[in-house]
Design a protein around this motif. Structure first.
Motif, PDB file in Angstrom:
ATOM      1  N   SER A 135       0.779  -0.847   0.220  1.00 30.99           N
ATOM      2  CA  SER A 135      -0.131   0.076   0.104  1.00 30.99           C
ATOM      3  C   SER A 135       1.101   1.298   0.022  1.00 30.99           C
ATOM      4  O   SER A 135       0.402   2.756  -0.720  1.00 30.99           O
ATOM      5  CB  SER A 135      -0.939  -0.136   1.092  1.00 30.99           C
ATOM      6  OG  SER A 135      -0.141   0.297   2.257  1.00 30.99           O
ATOM      7  N   VAL A 136       2.404   1.469   0.318  1.00 27.79           N
ATOM      8  CA  VAL A 136       3.140   2.701   0.556  1.00 27.79           C
ATOM      9  C   VAL A 136       3.645   3.336  -0.413  1.00 27.79           C
ATOM     10  O   VAL A 136       4.019   3.947  -1.254  1.00 27.79           O
ATOM     11  CB  VAL A 136       4.067   2.450   1.344  1.00 27.79           C
ATOM     12  CG1 VAL A 136       3.547   2.075   3.329  1.00 27.79           C
ATOM     13  CG2 VAL A 136       4.674   1.336   1.437  1.00 27.79           C
ATOM     14  N   ARG A 137       3.041   2.213  -1.522  1.00 24.02           N
ATOM     15  CA  ARG A 137       3.570   1.835  -3.417  1.00 24.02           C
ATOM     16  C   ARG A 137       2.779   2.538  -4.205  1.00 24.02           C
ATOM     17  O   ARG A 137       1.789   2.312  -5.491  1.00 24.02           O
ATOM     18  CB  ARG A 137       3.651   0.701  -4.052  1.00 24.02           C
ATOM     19  CG  ARG A 137       4.946  -0.386  -3.123  1.00 24.02           C
ATOM     20  CD  ARG A 137       6.119   0.108  -3.782  1.00 24.02           C
ATOM     21  NE  ARG A 137       7.033   1.212  -4.499  1.00 24.02           N
ATOM     22  CZ  ARG A 137       7.276   0.009  -5.651  1.00 24.02           C
ATOM     23  NH1 ARG A 137       6.963  -1.157  -5.555  1.00 24.02           N
ATOM     24  NH2 ARG A 137       7.636   1.030  -6.537  1.00 24.02           N
ATOM     25  N   GLU A 138       2.390   4.516  -3.473  1.00 23.55           N
ATOM     26  CA  GLU A 138       0.958   4.845  -4.411  1.00 23.55           C
ATOM     27  C   GLU A 138       2.035   5.138  -5.800  1.00 23.55           C
ATOM     28  O   GLU A 138       0.790   5.013  -6.811  1.00 23.55           O
ATOM     29  CB  GLU A 138       1.663   6.146  -3.813  1.00 23.55           C
ATOM     30  CG  GLU A 138       0.953   6.380  -2.221  1.00 23.55           C
ATOM     31  CD  GLU A 138      -0.280   6.030  -1.989  1.00 23.55           C
ATOM     32  OE1 GLU A 138      -0.632   6.532  -3.157  1.00 23.55           O
ATOM     33  OE2 GLU A 138      -1.271   5.420  -1.686  1.00 23.55           O
ATOM     34  N   ASP A 139       3.198   5.391  -6.330  1.00 23.91           N
ATOM     35  CA  ASP A 139       3.375   5.310  -7.283  1.00 23.91           C
ATOM     36  C   ASP A 139       3.210   4.212  -8.438  1.00 23.91           C
ATOM     37  O   ASP A 139       2.644   3.991  -9.311  1.00 23.91           O
ATOM     38  CB  ASP A 139       4.801   5.049  -7.708  1.00 23.91           C
ATOM     39  CG  ASP A 139       6.210   4.531  -6.820  1.00 23.91           C
ATOM     40  OD1 ASP A 139       5.470   3.979  -6.563  1.00 23.91           O
ATOM     41  OD2 ASP A 139       7.515   4.339  -7.630  1.00 23.91           O
ATOM     42  N   LEU A 140       3.422   2.812  -7.927  1.00 22.26           N
ATOM     43  CA  LEU A 140       2.750   1.932  -8.711  1.00 22.26           C
ATOM     44  C   LEU A 140       1.120   1.760  -8.758  1.00 22.26           C
ATOM     45  O   LEU A 140       0.745   1.076  -9.721  1.00 22.26           O
ATOM     46  CB  LEU A 140       3.588   0.862  -8.143  1.00 22.26           C
ATOM     47  CG  LEU A 140       3.764  -0.766  -8.412  1.00 22.26           C
ATOM     48  CD1 LEU A 140       3.639  -1.074 -10.046  1.00 22.26           C
ATOM     49  CD2 LEU A 140       3.418  -2.106  -7.774  1.00 22.26           C
ATOM     50  N   ILE A 141       0.839   1.468  -7.596  1.00 18.20           N
ATOM     51  CA  ILE A 141      -0.666   1.828  -7.212  1.00 18.20           C
ATOM     52  C   ILE A 141      -1.455   2.765  -8.214  1.00 18.20           C
ATOM     53  O   ILE A 141      -2.259   2.372  -9.274  1.00 18.20           O
ATOM     54  CB  ILE A 141      -1.869   1.918  -6.291  1.00 18.20           C
ATOM     55  CG1 ILE A 141      -0.911   1.115  -5.062  1.00 18.20           C
ATOM     56  CG2 ILE A 141      -2.820   2.357  -6.348  1.00 18.20           C
ATOM     57  CD1 ILE A 141      -0.886   1.034  -4.253  1.00 18.20           C
ATOM     58  N   ALA A 142      -0.477   3.735  -8.820  1.00 19.17           N
ATOM     59  CA  ALA A 142      -1.108   4.887  -9.686  1.00 19.17           C
ATOM     60  C   ALA A 142      -0.890   3.978 -10.935  1.00 19.17           C
ATOM     61  O   ALA A 142      -1.882   4.554 -11.593  1.00 19.17           O
ATOM     62  CB  ALA A 142      -0.939   6.721  -9.133  1.00 19.17           C
ATOM     63  N   TRP A 143       0.081   3.202 -11.298  1.00 15.22           N
ATOM     64  CA  TRP A 143       0.449   2.940 -12.698  1.00 15.22           C
ATOM     65  C   TRP A 143      -0.864   2.416 -12.502  1.00 15.22           C
ATOM     66  O   TRP A 143      -1.250   1.964 -14.262  1.00 15.22           O
ATOM     67  CB  TRP A 143       1.766   2.669 -12.959  1.00 15.22           C
ATOM     68  CG  TRP A 143       2.291   2.000 -13.767  1.00 15.22           C
ATOM     69  CD1 TRP A 143       2.845   2.683 -14.800  1.00 15.22           C
ATOM     70  CD2 TRP A 143       1.637   0.502 -14.987  1.00 15.22           C
ATOM     71  NE1 TRP A 143       3.283   2.103 -16.132  1.00 15.22           N
ATOM     72  CE2 TRP A 143       2.341   0.566 -15.919  1.00 15.22           C
ATOM     73  CE3 TRP A 143       1.428  -0.277 -13.772  1.00 15.22           C
ATOM     74  CZ2 TRP A 143       2.309  -0.805 -16.969  1.00 15.22           C
ATOM     75  CZ3 TRP A 143       0.979  -1.477 -14.703  1.00 15.22           C
ATOM     76  CH2 TRP A 143       2.051  -1.665 -16.250  1.00 15.22           C
ATOM     77  N   TYR A 144      -1.303   0.801 -11.980  1.00 15.01           N
ATOM     78  CA  TYR A 144      -2.346   0.532 -12.127  1.00 15.01           C
ATOM     79  C   TYR A 144      -3.382   0.272 -11.799  1.00 15.01           C
ATOM     80  O   TYR A 144      -4.084   0.960 -13.299  1.00 15.01           O
ATOM     81  CB  TYR A 144      -2.614  -0.490 -10.624  1.00 15.01           C
ATOM     82  CG  TYR A 144      -0.866  -1.730 -11.100  1.00 15.01           C
ATOM     83  CD1 TYR A 144      -1.161  -2.744 -12.360  1.00 15.01           C
ATOM     84  CD2 TYR A 144      -0.024  -2.164 -10.338  1.00 15.01           C
ATOM     85  CE1 TYR A 144       0.175  -3.192 -12.048  1.00 15.01           C
ATOM     86  CE2 TYR A 144       0.790  -3.050  -9.887  1.00 15.01           C
ATOM     87  CZ  TYR A 144       1.159  -3.514 -11.244  1.00 15.01           C
ATOM     88  OH  TYR A 144       2.025  -4.673 -11.385  1.00 15.01           O
ATOM     89  N   VAL A 145      -3.997   1.915 -11.781  1.00 18.52           N
ATOM     90  CA  VAL A 145      -5.137   2.530 -11.533  1.00 18.52           C
ATOM     91  C   VAL A 145      -5.135   3.239 -13.202  1.00 18.52           C
ATOM     92  O   VAL A 145      -6.198   2.880 -13.798  1.00 18.52           O
ATOM     93  CB  VAL A 145      -5.178   3.692 -10.985  1.00 18.52           C
ATOM     94  CG1 VAL A 145      -5.810   5.113 -10.994  1.00 18.52           C
ATOM     95  CG2 VAL A 145      -5.755   2.727  -9.196  1.00 18.52           C
ATOM     96  N   ARG A 146      -4.087   3.640 -13.755  1.00 17.22           N
ATOM     97  CA  ARG A 146      -3.936   4.304 -15.360  1.00 17.22           C
ATOM     98  C   ARG A 146      -4.513   3.122 -15.621  1.00 17.22           C
ATOM     99  O   ARG A 146      -4.731   3.290 -16.864  1.00 17.22           O
ATOM    100  CB  ARG A 146      -3.167   4.545 -15.377  1.00 17.22           C
ATOM    101  CG  ARG A 146      -2.890   5.859 -14.435  1.00 17.22           C
ATOM    102  CD  ARG A 146      -1.844   6.957 -15.580  1.00 17.22           C
ATOM    103  NE  ARG A 146      -0.251   6.086 -15.189  1.00 17.22           N
ATOM    104  CZ  ARG A 146       0.254   6.327 -14.322  1.00 17.22           C
ATOM    105  NH1 ARG A 146       0.315   6.866 -12.836  1.00 17.22           N
ATOM    106  NH2 ARG A 146       1.385   5.769 -14.179  1.00 17.22           N
TER     107      ARG A 146
END
Length: 183
Positions: A135-146
């Motif tokens: 959950s602290v991997r905000e950049d990676l989560i944002a990539w998946y959201v895109r």
């Protein structure tokens, strides 16, 4: 269609990993997430976890499992990426995703995740893909959201004390479930 016979996508070839790939897959996964080599790419976890990301036994178990596939991705005969697909009833699980750090940021990940989603639909006919991300991997989560994944807010604890998953450098790690419809 079996990925072993699937034609290349662009200049990439997708195939099911085999036992002789285990050492190369461990090296690839480790290089994408841990240690100084991982800092060449943007998926590094080196600042939040030390130690190993995966071991040979873990990779072999995925390859041998009757309910999962480990896709090996090659360019010009060289292993450049991989990802796990597991059939979990009404959905597929996407994991063990690694792209060589030297090739990250050039669009390769988008092509691979799209092929993984196509493969999950074609192989198991599932309507959704699930994955968990620290959950602290905000950049990676944002990539998946895109890429169309939705944050669910559902979390599971990080396995503190189990060094098979690494040695945490923080005390606030947990996994967040992301979900994408495949229809």
């Amino acid at each position: 269609m079996d990925t072993a016979t699937r034609p290349a996508t662009g200049d990439l070839t997708f195939r099911d990993a085999v036992a002789t790939d285990v050492d190369a897959l461990v090296e690839l996964i480790e290089s994408a997430y841990r240690g100084d080599s991982s800092r060449a790419g943007w998926t590094t976890e080196a600042d939040i976890l030390e130690g190993q990301r995966i071991d040979p036994r873990g990779v072999a178990e995925v390859i041998e499992s009757p309910v999962s596939r480990l896709l090996a991705v090659e360019r010009d005969g060289a292993l450049v990426a991989c990802c796990q697909l597991a059939h979990r009833g009404d959905h597929a699980y996407f994991g063990m995703f690694a792209v060589s750090p030297a090739l990250q940021g050039a669009g390769l990940g988008k092509v691979i995740i799209a092929e993984a989603e196509r493969t999950a639909r074609a192989t198991w006919g599932v309507p959704e893909m699930h994955m968990t991300v620290i959950s602290v991997r905000e950049d990676l989560i944002a990539w998946y959201v895109r890429r169309g994944y939705r944050r669910t807010g559902k979390t599971t604890p990080f396995p503190y004390g189990d060094e098979r998953f690494g040695i945490p450098q923080r005390d606030d790690l947990e996994f967040e479930l992301l979900v994408k419809p495949l229809a």
